[in-house]
Enzyme design. Structure first.
Site, PDB file in Angstrom:
ATOM      1  N   ASP A   3       0.834  -1.193   0.000  1.00 38.71           N
ATOM      2  CA  ASP A   3       0.000   0.000   0.000  1.00 38.71           C
ATOM      3  C   ASP A   3       0.879   1.258   0.000  1.00 38.71           C
ATOM      4  OD1 ASP A   3      -2.339   1.309   0.018  1.00 38.71           O
ATOM      5  OD2 ASP A   3      -2.892   0.882   2.089  1.00 38.71           O
ATOM      6  N   ASP A   4       0.739   2.086  -1.006  1.00 38.48           N
ATOM      7  CA  ASP A   4       1.428   3.394  -1.052  1.00 38.48           C
ATOM      8  C   ASP A   4       2.951   3.317  -1.163  1.00 38.48           C
ATOM      9  OD1 ASP A   4      -1.185   4.196  -0.479  1.00 38.48           O
ATOM     10  OD2 ASP A   4      -0.586   5.708   0.977  1.00 38.48           O
ATOM     11  N   CYS A  64      -6.103   4.400  -4.000  1.00 42.61           N
ATOM     12  CA  CYS A  64      -6.227   2.982  -3.645  1.00 42.61           C
ATOM     13  C   CYS A  64      -7.382   2.247  -4.324  1.00 42.61           C
ATOM     14  CB  CYS A  64      -6.434   2.812  -2.149  1.00 42.61           C
ATOM     15  SG  CYS A  64      -5.266   3.697  -1.154  1.00 42.61           S
ATOM     16  N   HIS A 118     -10.466  -2.972   0.532  1.00 46.86           N
ATOM     17  CA  HIS A 118     -10.787  -1.612   0.108  1.00 46.86           C
ATOM     18  C   HIS A 118     -11.626  -1.515  -1.166  1.00 46.86           C
ATOM     19  CE1 HIS A 118      -9.251   2.767   0.765  1.00 46.86           C
ATOM     20  NE2 HIS A 118     -10.480   2.552   1.176  1.00 46.86           N
ATOM     21  N   ASP A 146       0.061  -0.127  -5.059  1.00 43.00           N
ATOM     22  CA  ASP A 146      -1.184   0.349  -5.691  1.00 43.00           C
ATOM     23  C   ASP A 146      -1.054   1.744  -6.312  1.00 43.00           C
ATOM     24  OD1 ASP A 146      -1.061   1.522  -3.204  1.00 43.00           O
ATOM     25  OD2 ASP A 146      -3.151   1.142  -2.667  1.00 43.00           O
TER      26      ASP A 146
END
Ligand SMILES: *[C@@H]1O[C@H](CO)[C@@H](O)[C@H](O)[C@H]1NC(C)=O
Ligand SMILES: *[C@@H]1O[C@H](CO)[C@@H](O)[C@H](O)[C@H]1NC(C)=O
Ligand SMILES: *[C@@H]1O[C@H](CO)[C@@H](O)[C@H](O)[C@H]1NC(C)=O
Length: 604
Positions: free
Chosen positions: A52-53, A92, A153, A360
């Site tokens: 993530d990120d 996301c 998510h 992502d």
């Protein structure tokens, strides 16, 4: 449609892909799955790792010499590095929808004109429609055991009066889920860090709540006035409305309990979840799943809650890196990747397993700590030489560190520098597993098996579009006849002066006063200027040709986009349906998962 499948006491009856196609009226197209050969044991296993990120500059093998990511570096040394792999939207939810299906997010309604381009509440009713066919569904239909671990998510329930789990991973091709339907948020910190992602994103949260409250009171008043309800019902309704209003207004104060929920399949098992040992837990589930399915074939989708805020690390990784808490987070994530690779080695599955590692979107540069003692510390990823970050059209937002390893096919230590897309994963997985992708669905990704194998060097995409909400802000253009990748930028976010981010809105926004439109568009030669510092001369006739090609491609692409329901409408994303709340022990909604205390004794 989904309520009918919910059997009280027995839970949710899963629709398989065929039933699903039937319900969506596609019964004539059951050609979907044609399996070549019948020897299931020869099919590759898949381990798909999503961080993530994570930014391009956060990883050793992508040029960071002070952070330690030996396991990810090993993966690159044994496989191929994709140096120009792009996501179609730099936030996301849309990026993940595209990743799992191979389609631009706008095709599934994950593109909104509103500022909120992701889901923030478990009691909303937006999500990736269950009619979308994920790579998990494709693989499951040909006999794969499938599991999703970590961050989802992509929604939970659609509108209903019970829990219908329409958007749940188990309704999208996964046999097992252990993770959070939302994401890790600042609210979820083990020790409060003084920040709230919800409030950072939803500046108008209280306006929405006030409007809803006024509406409800007016409705109740009207019902009484027109004598639809009697005096007693009126009082009950007034009381209910007041309770709803109080609950809503106080939401930011107890929100962590309702949004930071850990699910195991459909059941809430920890609420609010404790982050400290979360990576250890995900790792344990990952290695156990591989162990249990070692006869194969299997698909493991390991979607880390890292390296997103709130920052968290287990004891062994606290204070170990040279880059503060953020670096510790990256290094623990790398450790986890290493445990998964070691499990594959131990079970002699390395050769027959396709491992894919990606992020992502780019690092979140507005994410700066306000915790006492850590003020000003950067807690979002580092995008290296690339401009901008998460939620921006620039390379720092859309280019993601990506590696693929599959020894029978992919040459060790190779690199690919032509533009590829996260949407290529679905068709590539389908091809490797010998599954035909549905013919009636527009798939924007392409099968890049030959490119990964180094057999076909041709760029798989001439044009890749960069979405911000429903707007195309830029196009990456790789002419068939040229060795250069260009980027045409139509719209870019207005930065806070002297920064490369949008610090007043926490994430850059996609339109209106928040952006600059470029006419003529800015054109960059990404091959020689990957940092997008020197726009080409717009009066040059070659540059004008590039621009007009890009505009033509946008027109053609937009002609293929069929309008669908917008999953980010306010009434879908807002916390307006309290009965949809996952809760492990009503009314407390507070519990811990047992058996996860003594991590020093766990064998990974
Ligand atoms: C390595 O990553 C850290 C953490 O994101 C960052 O602070 C640092 O600047 C990076 N170093 C290089 C050389 O890119
Ligand atoms: C943490 O470090 C200790 C001491 O080096 C080691 O014995 C233990 O296995 C480590 N735990 C994890 C989860 O790696
Ligand atoms: C995490 O594991 C350690 C042991 O390694 C334990 O002391 C600690 O209490 C655990 N934390 C939580 C929140 O369970």
């Amino acid at each position: 449609m989904e309520l009918a499948n919910f059997i009280p006491g027995k839970g949710f009856r899963k629709l398989n892909i065929f039933q699903k196609m039937k319900t969506s009226g596609l019964i004539g197209l059951l050609l979907l799955v044609l399996v070549y050969g019948d020897d299931a044991t020869r099919k590759p296993n898949f381990v798909i790792i999503m961080v993530d990120d994570l930014g391009m500059g956060d990883v050793g093998c992508f040029g960071n010499d002070t952070i330690r990511t030996p396991n990810i570096d090993r993966l690159a040394a044994e496989g191929v590095k994709l140096n120009h792999n792009m996501v179609p939207a730099p936030t996301c939810t849309p990026s993940r929808g595209a990743f799992l299906t191979g389609r631009y997010p706008i095709r599934m309604g994950l593109a909104s004109k509103l500022p909120n381009t992701m889901f923030g509440f478990n009691t909303g009713i937006g999500g990736m429609p269950s009619s979308e066919i994920t790579f998990a569904e494709m693989l499951k239909s040909t006999g794969y055991a499938t599991a999703a671990l970590g961050k989802w998510h992509l929604g939970l329930h659609s509108f209903s009066f019970g829990h219908n789990f329409e958007f749940h991973p188990l309704n999208q091709g996964f046999d097992f889920f252990y993770g959070t339907p939302l994401t890790n948020m600042n609210e979820c910190a083990d020790t409060p860090n003084g920040r709230s992602s919800i409030m950072s994103l939803w500046h108008d949260f209280y306006t929405v709540i006030t409007n809803v409250t006024v509406f409800l009171y007016s409705l109740v008043g009207l019902l009484r006035f027109s004598r639809v309800v009697g005096p007693t019902s009126f009082k009950v309704l007034l009381l209910l409305t007041t309770i709803i209003a109080i609950v809503a207004y106080c939401m930011p104060y107890y929100n962590y309990r309702f949004e930071c929920v850990l699910l195991k399949n459909y059941e809430a098992v920890e609420q609010p979840f404790r982050l400290q040992n979360m990576t250890l837990r995900l790792t344990k589930y990952a290695t156990s799943f591989i162990e249990e399915n070692k006869e194969g074939p299997f698909l493991l989708y390991l979607s880390f809650l890292k390296v997103h805020t709130a920052m968290f690390t287990s004891k062994n990784f606290t204070g170990v890196s040279k880059h503060g808490q953020y670096g510790d987070n990256v290094e623990e994530m790398d450790w986890s990747v290493g445990r998964v690779l070691a499990k594959l080695d131990q079970l002699e599955l390395t050769k027959n397993t396709f491992v894919f590692f990606t992020s992502d979107h780019g690092g979140h540069i507005e994410e700066i700590s306000i915790e006492p003692g850590r003020e000003g510390e950067r807690e979002g990823g580092w995008n290296g030489i690339y401009k901008g970050g998460k939620s921006q059209v620039w390379e720092g937002g859309v280019r993601v560190p990506t590696i693929a390893r599959y020894p029978p096919l992919i040459p060790q230590g190779s690199e690919i520098s032509v533009p590829t897309s996260s949407m290529d994963v679905t068709p590539t997985l389908a091809s490797l597993a010998g599954v035909k992708i549905p013919r009636d669905v527009t798939i924007d990704g392409v099968d890049i098996t030959k490119l990964l194998a180094g057999k076909d060097k041709a760029p798989p995409h001439e044009f890749l579009f960069i979405y911000c909400g429903p707007w195309i802000h830029g196009v990456t253009y790789r002419p068939k006849t040229d060795d250069i990748s260009y980027k045409v930028v139509f719209t870019s976010p207005k930065w806070t002066p002297d920064t490369e981010g949008c610090f007043n809105t926490w994430l850059c926004r996609c339109h209106g006063e928040w952006v600059d439109h470029h006419d003529p568009p800015l054109v960059y030669d990404l091959t020689h200027d990957p940092s997008e510092r020197r726009p080409l001369d717009p009066t040059n006739s070659d540059v004008r040709k590039i621009t007009s090609k890009a505009i033509e491609a946008v027109d053609i692409h937009e002609g293929t986009v069929v309008p669908v329901i917008n999953q980010f409408q306010r009434f879908r994303v807002g916390p307006l349906y309290p009965w949809l709340q996952p809760c492990c022990n009503f009314p407390l909604c507070s519990c811990v998962e047992e058996g996860y205390e003594n991590w020093d004794l766990v064998d990974f």
